[in-house]
Motif scaffolding. Structure first.
Motif, mmCIF file in Angstrom:
data_model
loop_
_atom_site.group_PDB
_atom_site.id
_atom_site.type_symbol
_atom_site.label_atom_id
_atom_site.label_comp_id
_atom_site.label_asym_id
_atom_site.label_seq_id
_atom_site.Cartn_x
_atom_site.Cartn_y
_atom_site.Cartn_z
ATOM 1 N N CYS A 197 6.025 -8.442 15.527
ATOM 2 C CA CYS A 197 6.855 -7.377 16.104
ATOM 3 C C CYS A 197 7.732 -7.808 17.270
ATOM 4 N N ALA A 198 7.718 -9.110 17.627
ATOM 5 C CA ALA A 198 8.458 -9.550 18.810
ATOM 6 C C ALA A 198 9.950 -9.250 18.713
ATOM 7 N N SER A 199 10.518 -9.398 17.511
ATOM 8 C CA SER A 199 11.964 -9.198 17.351
ATOM 9 C C SER A 199 12.316 -7.815 16.817
ATOM 10 N N LYS A 200 11.326 -6.972 16.625
ATOM 11 C CA LYS A 200 11.565 -5.642 16.067
ATOM 12 C C LYS A 200 11.828 -4.627 17.180
ATOM 13 N N LYS A 201 12.440 -3.530 16.801
ATOM 14 C CA LYS A 201 12.627 -2.453 17.757
ATOM 15 C C LYS A 201 11.273 -1.919 18.198
ATOM 16 N N TYR A 249 10.631 4.544 15.633
ATOM 17 C CA TYR A 249 11.417 3.829 16.638
ATOM 18 C C TYR A 249 12.719 4.580 16.875
ATOM 19 N N GLU A 250 13.291 4.373 18.038
ATOM 20 C CA GLU A 250 14.516 5.081 18.412
ATOM 21 C C GLU A 250 15.727 4.407 17.788
ATOM 22 N N ARG A 251 16.746 5.253 17.464
ATOM 23 C CA ARG A 251 18.013 4.759 16.922
ATOM 24 C C ARG A 251 19.167 5.292 17.750
ATOM 25 N N HIS A 252 20.206 4.484 17.867
ATOM 26 C CA HIS A 252 21.360 4.871 18.679
ATOM 27 C C HIS A 252 22.111 6.010 18.001
ATOM 28 N N LYS A 291 13.565 7.117 13.762
ATOM 29 C CA LYS A 291 13.219 6.716 12.402
ATOM 30 C C LYS A 291 11.696 6.690 12.274
ATOM 31 N N THR A 292 11.150 7.531 11.409
ATOM 32 C CA THR A 292 9.705 7.551 11.194
ATOM 33 C C THR A 292 9.324 6.457 10.208
ATOM 34 N N LEU A 293 8.388 5.611 10.621
ATOM 35 C CA LEU A 293 7.908 4.535 9.762
ATOM 36 C C LEU A 293 6.691 4.961 8.959
ATOM 37 N N ALA A 332 -7.154 20.645 -1.133
ATOM 38 C CA ALA A 332 -7.410 20.547 0.308
ATOM 39 C C ALA A 332 -7.973 19.191 0.713
ATOM 40 N N ASN A 333 -8.656 18.502 -0.200
ATOM 41 C CA ASN A 333 -9.283 17.217 0.148
ATOM 42 C C ASN A 333 -8.353 16.028 -0.064
ATOM 43 N N ILE A 334 -7.132 16.265 -0.528
ATOM 44 C CA ILE A 334 -6.162 15.187 -0.742
ATOM 45 C C ILE A 334 -4.981 15.391 0.200
ATOM 46 N N LYS A 335 -4.646 14.352 0.961
ATOM 47 C CA LYS A 335 -3.545 14.430 1.924
ATOM 48 C C LYS A 335 -2.508 13.355 1.630
ATOM 49 N N LEU A 336 -1.250 13.727 1.800
ATOM 50 C CA LEU A 336 -0.159 12.775 1.641
ATOM 51 C C LEU A 336 0.127 12.078 2.958
ATOM 52 N N ILE A 337 0.253 10.770 2.899
ATOM 53 C CA ILE A 337 0.570 9.935 4.052
ATOM 54 C C ILE A 337 1.977 9.382 3.835
ATOM 55 N N TYR A 338 2.873 9.629 4.760
ATOM 56 C CA TYR A 338 4.229 9.115 4.583
ATOM 57 C C TYR A 338 4.328 7.684 5.102
ATOM 58 N N ALA A 339 5.041 6.839 4.342
ATOM 59 C CA ALA A 339 5.353 5.488 4.807
ATOM 60 C C ALA A 339 6.685 5.074 4.216
ATOM 61 N N SER A 340 7.565 4.572 5.049
ATOM 62 C CA SER A 340 8.850 4.070 4.582
ATOM 63 C C SER A 340 8.639 2.775 3.806
ATOM 64 N N SER A 341 9.338 2.638 2.680
ATOM 65 C CA SER A 341 9.183 1.431 1.861
ATOM 66 C C SER A 341 10.136 0.316 2.264
ATOM 67 N N ASP A 342 11.114 0.621 3.132
ATOM 68 C CA ASP A 342 12.128 -0.382 3.453
ATOM 69 C C ASP A 342 12.058 -0.902 4.883
ATOM 70 N N THR A 343 11.256 -0.291 5.745
ATOM 71 C CA THR A 343 11.110 -0.774 7.116
ATOM 72 C C THR A 343 9.651 -0.656 7.548
#
Length: 261
Positions: free
Chosen positions: A23-27, A73-76, A81-83, A209-220
């Motif tokens: 993560c050193a070079s990431k936002k 992370y924040e965007r200008h 942007k939610t990861l 009720a026992n199944i939950k969706l977890i969001y994750a971006s596929s490109d970042t």
């Protein structure tokens, strides 16, 4: 005491890599807990095990409608942007995304893609199951592809069809006794409504009720496990589509075929 992370130290994101290789070079990632509440919060208290307690003006505990862990992370000149966003059973702040994923008894990921080839609509979906094993000071993650489908000229949204299929199979195999998480990059704006059963996945099919969706971006955000899982599904689904395009006559006679054997 310095807050600077040394480049050869483990990355605080929990990936297990050195900070310089991760993560050193990431936002800068912003980790936080988000709530939906129906009362005014007067005060917040953190318990000894990182539990989060919300209090109203009368010093009574407020029970959130839902609680999620969010990494962004924040965007200008744009919104954040939610990861990844992980629904939580109880308001609790842990140190990385994997710790929050460990609350689920079973963890799946899915992604579906669609391309047009010679005026034919080709869709494919990949399902992955992930096993998390808690170690003394870490979590060991392993995963494998458990199911793949393709469709030709599918009218509905392929990802929603795939999600309904996965939910149906989970209900048959596991029932409603275990907490199941499904990582997907689909329909982030409706994530909380789908998890609360306020809107259907498709037609008259609602999330149990026992199944939950977890969001994750596929490109970042691929330093995080949930993003890696959905990215792997995305890659494998594209491989299926490429194979269909290159060998179209072989696939044209069949639809919705299980390709996991």
């Amino acid at each position: 005491m310095s807050d600077v992370i040394k480049k050869n130290k483990p990355c605080p994101c929990g990936s297990g890599k050195k900070y310089k290789n991760c993560c050193a070079s990431k936002k800068t990632r912003l980790d936080g807990i988000v709530f939906k509440i129906d009362k005014v919060v007067k005060s917040i208290r953190i318990g000894p095990n990182n539990e989060i307690f919300l209090f109203d003006r009368d010093k009574k505990v407020i029970e959130p409608v839902w609680t999620n862990f969010r990494r962004s992370y924040e965007r200008h000149n744009k919104s954040e942007k939610t990861l990844t966003e992980v629904p939580l059973r109880t308001p609790k702040f842990l140190f990385n995304e994997v710790d929050h994923l460990c609350q689920y008894n079973i963890l799946f990921a899915l992604d579906a893609n669609t391309k047009i080839h010679n005026e034919r609509k080709i869709s494919a979906a990949t399902f992955i199951q992930c096993i998390l094993e808690k170690q003394i000071d870490s979590v060991l993650a392993s995963y494998q592809i458990v199911h793949q489908h393709y469709w030709l000229d599918l009218e509905e949204n392929a990802e929603k069809i795939a999600l309904c299929d996965l939910v149906h199979n989970i209900n048959i195999r596991e029932g409603n006794k275990v907490l199941v998480g499904i990582v997907t990059d689909c329909d982030y704006g409706n994530l909380s409504k789908l998890n609360a059963g306020e809107i259907p996945i498709l037609g008259d099919i609602y999330l149990p009720a026992n199944i939950k969706l977890i969001y994750a971006s596929s490109d970042t955000g691929k330093e995080a496990l949930s993003n890696q899982l959905v990215s792997e599904c995305d890659k494998e689904s594209n491989i299926i589509i490429a194979d269909i395009i290159n060998n179209f006559s072989h696939y044209e006679l069949s639809q919705t075929v299980d390709m996991s054997e």
